[in-house]
Scaffold this motif. Structure first.
Motif, PDB file in Angstrom:
ATOM      1  N   ILE A   1      37.862  37.093  46.521  1.00 47.25           N
ATOM      2  CA  ILE A   1      37.784  37.153  45.064  1.00 47.25           C
ATOM      3  C   ILE A   1      36.356  37.551  44.726  1.00 47.25           C
ATOM      4  CG2 ILE A   1      38.018  35.881  42.904  1.00 47.25           C
ATOM      5  CD1 ILE A   1      39.857  33.936  44.453  1.00 47.25           C
ATOM      6  N   THR A   2      36.200  38.597  43.953  1.00 50.90           N
ATOM      7  CA  THR A   2      34.879  39.105  43.598  1.00 50.90           C
ATOM      8  C   THR A   2      34.690  39.020  42.093  1.00 50.90           C
ATOM      9  OG1 THR A   2      35.040  40.662  45.440  1.00 50.90           O
ATOM     10  CG2 THR A   2      33.305  41.065  43.828  1.00 50.90           C
ATOM     11  N   ILE A   3      33.516  38.541  41.697  1.00 53.39           N
ATOM     12  CA  ILE A   3      33.158  38.487  40.273  1.00 53.39           C
ATOM     13  C   ILE A   3      31.922  39.349  40.095  1.00 53.39           C
ATOM     14  CG2 ILE A   3      32.503  37.011  38.345  1.00 53.39           C
ATOM     15  CD1 ILE A   3      33.893  34.700  39.830  1.00 53.39           C
ATOM     16  N   THR A   4      32.018  40.360  39.246  1.00 54.90           N
ATOM     17  CA  THR A   4      30.909  41.277  39.024  1.00 54.90           C
ATOM     18  C   THR A   4      29.957  40.716  37.968  1.00 54.90           C
ATOM     19  OG1 THR A   4      32.176  42.495  37.373  1.00 54.90           O
ATOM     20  CG2 THR A   4      32.321  43.277  39.643  1.00 54.90           C
ATOM     21  N   ALA A   5      28.834  41.377  37.804  1.00 58.04           N
ATOM     22  CA  ALA A   5      27.816  40.932  36.846  1.00 58.04           C
ATOM     23  C   ALA A   5      28.347  40.944  35.416  1.00 58.04           C
ATOM     24  CB  ALA A   5      26.573  41.812  36.961  1.00 58.04           C
ATOM     25  N   ASP A   6      29.255  41.863  35.108  1.00 57.96           N
ATOM     26  CA  ASP A   6      29.792  41.939  33.745  1.00 57.96           C
ATOM     27  C   ASP A   6      31.008  41.031  33.539  1.00 57.96           C
ATOM     28  OD1 ASP A   6      31.642  43.314  35.237  1.00 57.96           O
ATOM     29  OD2 ASP A   6      31.627  45.119  34.006  1.00 57.96           O
ATOM     30  N   GLY A   7      31.355  40.206  34.544  1.00 61.22           N
ATOM     31  CA  GLY A   7      32.444  39.240  34.396  1.00 61.22           C
ATOM     32  C   GLY A   7      33.797  39.727  34.868  1.00 61.22           C
ATOM     33  N   GLY A   8      33.864  40.907  35.462  1.00 60.89           N
ATOM     34  CA  GLY A   8      35.132  41.406  35.990  1.00 60.89           C
ATOM     35  C   GLY A   8      35.536  40.630  37.230  1.00 60.89           C
ATOM     36  N   VAL A   9      36.823  40.325  37.348  1.00 57.90           N
ATOM     37  CA  VAL A   9      37.337  39.580  38.490  1.00 57.90           C
ATOM     38  C   VAL A   9      38.240  40.513  39.300  1.00 57.90           C
ATOM     39  CG1 VAL A   9      38.696  37.584  39.234  1.00 57.90           C
ATOM     40  CG2 VAL A   9      37.257  37.419  37.217  1.00 57.90           C
ATOM     41  N   TYR A  10      38.030  40.523  40.623  1.00 56.02           N
ATOM     42  CA  TYR A  10      38.783  41.377  41.532  1.00 56.02           C
ATOM     43  C   TYR A  10      39.365  40.517  42.640  1.00 56.02           C
ATOM     44  CZ  TYR A  10      36.346  45.290  39.352  1.00 56.02           C
ATOM     45  OH  TYR A  10      35.870  46.204  38.455  1.00 56.02           O
ATOM     46  N   LEU A  11      40.603  40.794  42.992  1.00 53.10           N
ATOM     47  CA  LEU A  11      41.231  40.153  44.140  1.00 53.10           C
ATOM     48  C   LEU A  11      41.468  41.246  45.171  1.00 53.10           C
ATOM     49  CD1 LEU A  11      42.519  37.724  45.542  1.00 53.10           C
ATOM     50  CD2 LEU A  11      44.663  38.298  44.399  1.00 53.10           C
ATOM     51  N   ASP A  12      40.770  41.154  46.288  1.00 52.82           N
ATOM     52  CA  ASP A  12      40.849  42.176  47.343  1.00 52.82           C
ATOM     53  C   ASP A  12      40.618  43.578  46.787  1.00 52.82           C
ATOM     54  OD1 ASP A  12      41.366  40.240  49.262  1.00 52.82           O
ATOM     55  OD2 ASP A  12      43.532  40.407  49.028  1.00 52.82           O
ATOM     56  N   ALA A  13      39.600  43.751  45.980  1.00 49.18           N
ATOM     57  CA  ALA A  13      39.168  45.036  45.415  1.00 49.18           C
ATOM     58  C   ALA A  13      40.056  45.561  44.292  1.00 49.18           C
ATOM     59  CB  ALA A  13      39.015  46.102  46.497  1.00 49.18           C
ATOM     60  N   TYR A  14      41.016  44.753  43.820  1.00 48.35           N
ATOM     61  CA  TYR A  14      41.867  45.168  42.703  1.00 48.35           C
ATOM     62  C   TYR A  14      41.544  44.312  41.483  1.00 48.35           C
ATOM     63  CZ  TYR A  14      44.479  47.539  46.339  1.00 48.35           C
ATOM     64  OH  TYR A  14      44.822  48.351  47.387  1.00 48.35           O
ATOM     65  N   PRO A  15      41.278  44.919  40.334  1.00 45.55           N
ATOM     66  CA  PRO A  15      40.948  44.129  39.143  1.00 45.55           C
ATOM     67  C   PRO A  15      42.133  43.282  38.691  1.00 45.55           C
ATOM     68  CG  PRO A  15      41.137  46.469  38.596  1.00 45.55           C
ATOM     69  CD  PRO A  15      41.280  46.359  40.079  1.00 45.55           C
ATOM     70  N   VAL A  16      41.857  42.021  38.355  1.00 53.49           N
ATOM     71  CA  VAL A  16      42.897  41.094  37.897  1.00 53.49           C
ATOM     72  C   VAL A  16      42.342  40.238  36.760  1.00 53.49           C
ATOM     73  CG1 VAL A  16      44.122  40.920  40.106  1.00 53.49           C
ATOM     74  CG2 VAL A  16      42.236  39.380  39.638  1.00 53.49           C
ATOM     75  N   ASP A  17      43.250  39.715  35.931  1.00 51.85           N
ATOM     76  CA  ASP A  17      42.847  38.699  34.969  1.00 51.85           C
ATOM     77  C   ASP A  17      43.202  37.339  35.575  1.00 51.85           C
ATOM     78  OD1 ASP A  17      45.582  38.317  34.565  1.00 51.85           O
ATOM     79  OD2 ASP A  17      45.635  39.540  32.754  1.00 51.85           O
ATOM     80  N   MET A  18      42.941  36.270  34.870  1.00 49.46           N
ATOM     81  CA  MET A  18      43.144  34.933  35.442  1.00 49.46           C
ATOM     82  C   MET A  18      44.623  34.651  35.750  1.00 49.46           C
ATOM     83  SD  MET A  18      40.470  33.401  36.164  1.00 49.46           S
ATOM     84  CE  MET A  18      38.988  34.341  36.186  1.00 49.46           C
ATOM     85  N   ASP A  19      45.538  35.125  34.902  1.00 47.25           N
ATOM     86  CA  ASP A  19      46.963  34.908  35.161  1.00 47.25           C
ATOM     87  C   ASP A  19      47.419  35.670  36.407  1.00 47.25           C
ATOM     88  OD1 ASP A  19      47.306  33.213  32.987  1.00 47.25           O
ATOM     89  OD2 ASP A  19      47.716  34.881  31.609  1.00 47.25           O
ATOM     90  N   GLN A  20      46.989  36.923  36.523  1.00 48.21           N
ATOM     91  CA  GLN A  20      47.341  37.703  37.707  1.00 48.21           C
ATOM     92  C   GLN A  20      46.736  37.079  38.964  1.00 48.21           C
ATOM     93  OE1 GLN A  20      45.704  41.452  36.435  1.00 48.21           O
ATOM     94  NE2 GLN A  20      47.703  42.257  35.819  1.00 48.21           N
ATOM     95  N   LEU A  21      45.513  36.594  38.853  1.00 47.19           N
ATOM     96  CA  LEU A  21      44.863  35.934  39.990  1.00 47.19           C
ATOM     97  C   LEU A  21      45.670  34.708  40.416  1.00 47.19           C
ATOM     98  CD1 LEU A  21      42.378  35.699  41.895  1.00 47.19           C
ATOM     99  CD2 LEU A  21      41.343  34.258  40.140  1.00 47.19           C
ATOM    100  N   ARG A  22      46.068  33.889  39.443  1.00 51.34           N
ATOM    101  CA  ARG A  22      46.848  32.680  39.732  1.00 51.34           C
ATOM    102  C   ARG A  22      48.174  33.043  40.411  1.00 51.34           C
ATOM    103  NH1 ARG A  22      47.076  31.079  34.950  1.00 51.34           N
ATOM    104  NH2 ARG A  22      45.158  29.877  35.006  1.00 51.34           N
TER     105      ARG A  22
END
Length: 137
Positions: A63-84
């Motif tokens: 899980i990667t969090i960028t400086a601008d607050g973007g969340v990625y799961l295995d290099a794919y952008p996700v929101d909190m629901d998709q991450l869950r």
């Protein structure tokens, strides 16, 4: 003996391409290995620490969090629901799912806590934090 000498001086009718094919196969295999071995991910500037050997295990989800607050799961952008939802699927397949959290040093702490809360709700206990080794002074 005269027949042997005469036979050796005749021109070749075909060219032996076996060494050239061997080289082509070696280059092809090398190319395949090098292109598939590259690590996928999102580039972030990790915070530094003195802790060593923070190694991810196979089947680890990143899980990667960028400086601008973007969340990625295995290099794919996700929101909190998709991450869950994605982590829940991975957790059902592997109950001891290891996860690494890689956040930019300037990322919002609140976003890091949201990701950790998602992991806690899914009972993911193997969480590693990715850092860079600090340069000893």
């Amino acid at each position: 003996m005269a027949a042997d000498i005469k036979g050796e001086n005749q021109p070749y009718d075909d060219i032996n391409i076996t060494p050239m094919l061997d080289l082509a196969y070696v280059l092809l295999v090398t190319f395949i290995i090098l292109t598939t071995a590259s690590v996928q991910g999102v580039k972030v500037k990790s915070p530094e620490t003195q802790a060593a050997n923070n190694l991810a295990r196979p089947q680890t989800r990143a899980i990667t969090i960028t400086a601008d607050g973007g969340v990625y799961l295995d290099a794919y952008p996700v929101d909190m629901d998709q991450l869950r939802n994605s982590l829940a699927q991975y957790k059902s397949a592997n109950p001891a799912l290891p996860v690494v959290l890689k956040a930019d040093a300037s990322a919002q702490y609140e976003k890091v806590m949201q990701v950790l809360e998602v992991a806690k709700k899914l009972d993911i206990t193997e969480i590693g934090l990715v850092t860079k080794r600090a340069v000893a002074e």
